[in-house]
Design an enzyme around this catalytic site. Structure first.
Site, PDB file in Angstrom:
ATOM      1  N   LYS A 175       0.818  -1.218   0.000  1.00 18.15           N
ATOM      2  CA  LYS A 175       0.000   0.000   0.000  1.00 18.15           C
ATOM      3  C   LYS A 175       0.851   1.268   0.000  1.00 18.15           C
ATOM      4  O   LYS A 175       2.059   1.242   0.221  1.00 18.15           O
ATOM      5  CB  LYS A 175      -0.961  -0.021   1.194  1.00 18.15           C
ATOM      6  CG  LYS A 175      -2.120  -0.993   0.973  1.00 18.15           C
ATOM      7  CD  LYS A 175      -3.206  -0.869   2.020  1.00 18.15           C
ATOM      8  CE  LYS A 175      -4.411  -1.733   1.645  1.00 18.15           C
ATOM      9  NZ  LYS A 175      -5.461  -1.713   2.683  1.00 18.15           N
ATOM     10  N   ARG A 186      -3.650  -9.943   5.216  1.00 18.78           N
ATOM     11  CA  ARG A 186      -4.177 -10.083   3.843  1.00 18.78           C
ATOM     12  C   ARG A 186      -3.119  -9.559   2.887  1.00 18.78           C
ATOM     13  O   ARG A 186      -2.791  -8.361   2.911  1.00 18.78           O
ATOM     14  CB  ARG A 186      -5.484  -9.290   3.721  1.00 18.78           C
ATOM     15  CG  ARG A 186      -6.144  -9.320   2.358  1.00 18.78           C
ATOM     16  CD  ARG A 186      -7.427  -8.478   2.392  1.00 18.78           C
ATOM     17  NE  ARG A 186      -8.109  -8.458   1.110  1.00 18.78           N
ATOM     18  CZ  ARG A 186      -7.845  -7.592   0.134  1.00 18.78           C
ATOM     19  NH1 ARG A 186      -6.900  -6.657   0.296  1.00 18.78           N
ATOM     20  NH2 ARG A 186      -8.508  -7.641  -1.010  1.00 18.78           N
TER      21      ARG A 186
END
Length: 408
Positions: A352, A387
């Site tokens: 991210k 995740r």
């Protein structure tokens, strides 16, 4: 959310700077730094908006038990109405404090007593048995497990994770299983910052054939469907999916909570500020961790009212969803803050933008090392699920950390 009790939460005081920051946040007397410094390596529990008289009482009670409490500098004079409080003490001293509060039913201390008792009960939970609609279950504990990401989208932020051809989707799913994933998370609508929603029919056309094919070919891992739409969730569960992963926690489509209840499906409730299109437009919090806790309490209550079994709820703080780089880092620094809710948490950090901002890596393809560092942190802090896109690499990291934690 004003009708809900103010939840206590653990904070992480790792250094003198952290302690100074807390003194400044609470507006405590900085001359007290040496006294708190000697006690900072104990549990630190944050309480919000405490009546000044209760804050005084908490400080005296903790001092009598060898602990302490950080309060606003003007509490003792009574020139303020309320103060945030940080309790510093061992579990034993804090539990004794909660018991003593039984004899102090005034100034809101009875509510603090109740919240502390629930907090310690939840803190003691070390494992969860998440029962799927099929009757099978997932065992979660403080040994971190891997959820693998399969994006059936043309526009997910990490282009390498995209798979639109059916054969490629199936191939990747089986690879993730072999590499150590215990859950496969399939998404057919991008939720990257600024993304637009796709029609339900488009989402179905992408998602359902993949689930059907996987089950037909004997893929036996639990499948999580990443969607905010009740219509999609119901259809996916009907084809063999097991878990609903809703980035809006049932806010964008409240019916999704009733679908989870009807199908007896576990549901992941994620925190997001706004929508994917708007969430990164100057997100602001007065108390990040406290506001996330309030959100989760409210959404868990909403799910319960819709018929969802609390034992089927997993919580996701939503890194990158309506949060700045510093917000994301603060969550990662204080992952134990969520332990008082008593439910397993999931962290989705893979490649991210926060990693890119810290490491100056604009391309998500260059963010694997940063991802692995956060995975190691999560594993060390007992996060039950991470995740990720890169299952093999992250699986090796959690195996290594788990081995260190388990050595006798």
């Amino acid at each position: 959310m004003g009708g809900f009790a103010v939840l206590p939460y653990l904070i992480n005081i790792r250094s003198d700077k952290d302690l100074v920051d807390i003194l400044e946040k609470i507006n405590a007397d900085k001359r007290s730094f040496p006294y708190f410094r000697a006690k900072k390596d104990t549990y630190a529990i944050f309480l919000r908006d405490v009546d000044y008289r209760a804050a005084n009482a908490l400080k005296q009670e903790m001092l009598s038990r060898g602990g302490d409490a950080i309060v606003h500098r003007n509490v003792i004079q009574g020139t303020i109405d309320k103060s945030d409080v940080v309790l510093l003490g061992t579990i034993s001293s804090l539990e004794k404090l909660a018991k003593k509060l039984e004899a102090m039913p005034y100034w809101g201390l009875e509510k603090i007593k109740g919240e502390l008792e629930k907090f310690f009960q939840n803190l003691a939970i070390k494992g969860w048995n998440i029962v799927l609609g099929s009757g099978k279950s997932i065992e979660l504990n403080d040994n971190t497990q891997i959820m693998g990401i399969l994006n059936i989208t043309p526009d997910s932020f990490y282009s390498t994770s995209r798979a639109m051809e059916l054969d490629e989707c199936v191939k990747r799913a089986f690879e993730m299983k072999e590499q150590g994933a215990i859950i496969l998370d399939i998404g057919a609508e991008s939720s990257r910052p600024g993304s637009e929603p796709v029609p339900a029919e488009t989402e179905k056309e992408r998602l359902l054939p993949v689930i059907q094919r996987l089950r037909k070919e004997g893929f036996d891992l639990p499948i999580s469907v990443d969607t905010t739409k009740s219509e999609i969730a119901k259809a996916a569960l009907g084809e063999g999916a097991d878990i609903i992963n809703d980035i809006s926690a049932g806010i964008l489509d409240p019916e999704i909570l009733r679908v989870a209840a009807q199908e007896k499906a576990p549901i992941i409730l994620m925190h997001m500020k706004g929508t994917p299109k708007t969430m990164q437009l100057n997100p602001h919090y007065n108390n990040l961790l406290g506001e996330l806790l309030d959100f989760f309490k409210e959404r868990m209550d909403a799910a319960h009212k819709a018929g969802v079994d609390t034992n089927k709820i997993i919580l996701d703080p939503g890194l990158g969803f309506g949060k700045t780089k510093d917000h994301n880092l603060m969550i990662l620094k204080n992952l134990k803050a969520f332990a008082g809710l008593g439910r397993p948490i999931l962290i989705g950090h893979s490649r991210k933008s926060t990693i890119g901002a810290v490491l100056k890596k604009d391309d998500p393809k260059d963010r694997l090392q940063g991802t692995l560092a956060i995975t190691a942190l999560c594993a060390w802090q007992d996060v039950p699920i991470v995740r990720v896109h890169d299952v093999r690499e992250n699986y090796d990291v959690v195996r290594m950390i788990n081995a260190i934690k388990e050595v006798k």
